[in-house]
Design a protein around this motif. Structure first.
Motif, PDB file in Angstrom:
ATOM      1  N   UNK A   5      22.873  40.349  38.172  1.00 18.88           N
ATOM      2  CA  UNK A   5      21.426  40.283  38.359  1.00 18.88           C
ATOM      3  C   UNK A   5      20.985  39.447  39.545  1.00 18.88           C
ATOM      4  N   UNK A   6      21.525  38.241  39.697  1.00 21.75           N
ATOM      5  CA  UNK A   6      21.028  37.368  40.757  1.00 21.75           C
ATOM      6  C   UNK A   6      21.551  37.719  42.140  1.00 21.75           C
ATOM      7  N   UNK A   7      22.598  38.506  42.220  1.00 22.42           N
ATOM      8  CA  UNK A   7      23.088  38.917  43.536  1.00 22.42           C
ATOM      9  C   UNK A   7      22.518  40.278  43.927  1.00 22.42           C
ATOM     10  N   UNK A   8      22.425  41.213  42.983  1.00 23.19           N
ATOM     11  CA  UNK A   8      21.864  42.532  43.299  1.00 23.19           C
ATOM     12  C   UNK A   8      20.348  42.489  43.342  1.00 23.19           C
ATOM     13  N   UNK A   9      19.729  41.669  42.468  1.00 20.40           N
ATOM     14  CA  UNK A   9      18.279  41.604  42.401  1.00 20.40           C
ATOM     15  C   UNK A   9      17.711  42.716  41.559  1.00 20.40           C
TER      16      UNK A   9
ATOM     17  N   UNK B  66      20.071  41.523  46.906  1.00 19.06           N
ATOM     18  CA  UNK B  66      20.391  42.515  47.937  1.00 19.06           C
ATOM     19  C   UNK B  66      19.329  43.597  48.021  1.00 19.06           C
ATOM     20  N   UNK B  67      18.720  43.928  46.902  1.00 18.35           N
ATOM     21  CA  UNK B  67      17.664  44.946  46.898  1.00 18.35           C
ATOM     22  C   UNK B  67      16.522  44.557  47.841  1.00 18.35           C
TER      23      UNK B  67
ATOM     24  N   UNK C 187      21.843  34.753  33.456  1.00 16.47           N
ATOM     25  CA  UNK C 187      21.313  35.859  34.239  1.00 16.47           C
ATOM     26  C   UNK C 187      20.141  36.506  33.522  1.00 16.47           C
ATOM     27  N   UNK C 188      19.774  37.690  33.983  1.00 20.92           N
ATOM     28  CA  UNK C 188      18.638  38.393  33.386  1.00 20.92           C
ATOM     29  C   UNK C 188      18.891  39.891  33.410  1.00 20.92           C
ATOM     30  N   UNK C 189      18.159  40.602  32.577  1.00 21.66           N
ATOM     31  CA  UNK C 189      18.216  42.055  32.577  1.00 21.66           C
ATOM     32  C   UNK C 189      17.194  42.568  33.588  1.00 21.66           C
TER      33      UNK C 189
ATOM     34  N   UNK D 225      23.272  36.783  53.415  1.00 21.32           N
ATOM     35  CA  UNK D 225      22.305  37.877  53.366  1.00 21.32           C
ATOM     36  C   UNK D 225      21.703  38.032  51.970  1.00 21.32           C
ATOM     37  N   UNK D 226      21.000  36.983  51.546  1.00 21.02           N
ATOM     38  CA  UNK D 226      20.225  36.965  50.310  1.00 21.02           C
ATOM     39  C   UNK D 226      18.963  36.149  50.552  1.00 21.02           C
ATOM     40  N   UNK D 227      17.854  36.489  49.923  1.00 23.28           N
ATOM     41  CA  UNK D 227      16.636  35.692  50.091  1.00 23.28           C
ATOM     42  C   UNK D 227      16.669  34.436  49.235  1.00 23.28           C
TER      43      UNK D 227
END
Length: 480
Positions: free
Chosen positions: A78-82, A97-98, A178-180, A300-302
């Protein structure tokens, strides 16, 4: 006669074509303008499929589904893909990443231009533009390692990062809890902050992991060498203030005269206090900044935090206070106002693992970049003997007599460093709490992975963080 008839037919055809052009340009033009005014020409938007994100082995990490984006790693990624959400015109990346690669992932929407009757029913299609799907992204992530890392944190507050020290490629990046991604609203007021990416946005005192920087600075500035011995006195007194070694505090014992390798092995605070005293805060701060502390890594992540490396100017500007020798001593062991993200600690460790390279961490390689990832690295010009001595000390950390007891008799040679970082006001109700750190690379003689574990408020690094790193490395090498 036939020639005359033929000429007349050609002339009539030309007049007919001209009449049709006039009708289209003048008569039909008015007709279409009327339709437009009556809102009888409409554009039906055709959304573009977002690009799919893959791991380094070609395994999809998400996919497009009728109900929205489907994330195959769920909370683990969740926290890396967004995640995505409804924008003004289209679906847009909201985090991870999204968000960072939204322009590449979103594609270009298409549309159908139709004519409708006064009731809005489509009469005919006037034109069509097909949507252009978004670009697929191949990341540096290892899906299996990412999942395992999340499982090992077991919902505890913290972060775990694994990277390739030779290239800066991120193999796993986990923030816990993490989160869903499909149920963001339920997490907005969660006190455990699952939407907060602790791996890159959390800034913590690094504790004894920072001794890698102090050791490098002292060796490179010729304040010590391999033969230098410093006596462990158990405690150093400066005026009314006392600065003790953890071993003396816990067991009332000292460790005699030790060199740099033994000091790293035992994480001896007295040795590193003396290094800080010899270096002075300016040299120590300069070396910390050379390692990247106080600046974003550029991943490359915000939402990346820069951390903080205090010095006299910083303390005067932020706290309106003067700098004292005691500030330098505690800075040398990674305490005081020093703050680092787990990613920065991982990168710091990677400098030693890669024989002095500073590699920008990244999740997606640049287009046209080299296959080896060397485009992301630069040499810090650290003496090879310095790297050798620090690595030797880190290897001994994981062997009998070192502080990382979970790694004793581990099947692969590991170079590691424990950290137990104090935080908060010791006089408060929550005083005396410590973050647990462990950072390491393996195999020690030819590293292909750097692992960094942070557990918030968990206690000692050797007891809490090191076992997590051990289990992840066991998983990693079981697949080699």
């Amino acid at each position: 006669m036939r020639l005359v008839i033929f000429e007349w037919l050609v002339t009539l055809s030309l007049f007919g074509l001209l009449a049709r052009l006039v009708a289209v340009q003048v008569i039909d033009h008015d007709y279409y303008q009327t339709l437009a005014r009556e809102n009888r020409i409409k554009l039906i938007k055709i959304p573009a499929d977002r690009g799919v994100i893959y791991d380094r082995l070609g395994k999809p990490l998400d996919r497009n589904a009728p109900e929205g984006r489907d994330y195959l790693l769920a909370e683990a990624g969740s926290n890396v893909l967004g995640y995505t959400g409804e924008g003004d015109q289209e679906i847009e990346g909201r985090d991870g990443l999204e968000k960072f690669y939204d322009e590449r992932l979103k594609g270009e929407a298409g549309g159908i231009l139709v004519e409708t009757d006064t009731n809005g029913k489509v009469i005919r299609e006037i034109g069509r533009s097909e949507p252009q799907p978004g670009e697929n992204l191949t990341t540096t992530l290892d899906a299996g390692l990412q999942q395992k890392a999340y499982e090992l944190l077991s919902g505890r507050k913290g972060a775990l990062i694994a990277s390739d020290p030779q290239s800066g490629e991120i193999l796993a990046l986990v923030s816990s809890p993490g989160f869903k991604p499909g149920a963001i609203e339920k997490y907005l007021n969660d006190p455990d902050l699952p939407l907060f990416n602790r791996a890159i946005s959390g800034a913590y005192p690094p504790g004894s992991t920072f001794k890698l920087v102090t050791a490098t600075a002292a060796l490179e500035e010729n304040k010590i060498n391999a033969a230098t011995q410093i006596e462990d006195t158990g405690v150093i007194n400066i005026g009314p203030y006392s600065y003790s070694n953890w071993y003396f505090t816990q067991y009332g014992r000292t460790e005699g005269s030790i060199n740099i390798v033994a000091a790293i092995k035992r994480s001896n605070d007295i040795f590193f206090y003396r290094l800080g005293e010899a270096l002075g805060i300016r040299a120590l701060a300069d070396w910390a900044k050379w390692f990247g502390l106080g600046n974003q890594t550029g991943i490359d992540l915000p939402g990346e935090a820069a951390g903080a490396m205090p010095d006299p100017e910083w303390k005067q500007a932020v706290r309106k206070e003067n700098w004292f020798l005691g500030d330098t001593l505690i800075a040398a062991i990674g305490q005081g106002d020093i703050l680092m993200t787990p990613l920065q600690v991982n990168q710091m460790t990677g400098v030693i693992a890669s024989a002095g390279q500073w590699c920008r961490p990244h999740l997606v390689s640049a287009k046209g970049g080299s296959a080896s990832g060397r485009d992301y690295c630069r040499q810090l010009d650290i003496n090879p003997e310095t790297i050798k001595l620090i690595t030797e000390g880190m290897v001994q950390v994981t062997q009998a007599g070192g502080t990382a007891w979970p790694f004793f008799n581990f099947s692969v040679s590991v170079a590691g460093k424990t950290g137990t970082a104090e935080y908060g006001d010791k006089t408060s109700a929550k005083g005396g709490l410590t973050h647990a750190w462990f950072t390491a690379f393996a195999p020690a003689d030819n590293p292909n992975i750097v692992v960094t574990v942070l557990l918030e408020g968990a206690g000692e690094g050797s007891y809490e963080a090191a076992p997590v790193a051990k289990d992840l490395l066991s998983y990693w090498f079981s697949r080699q």
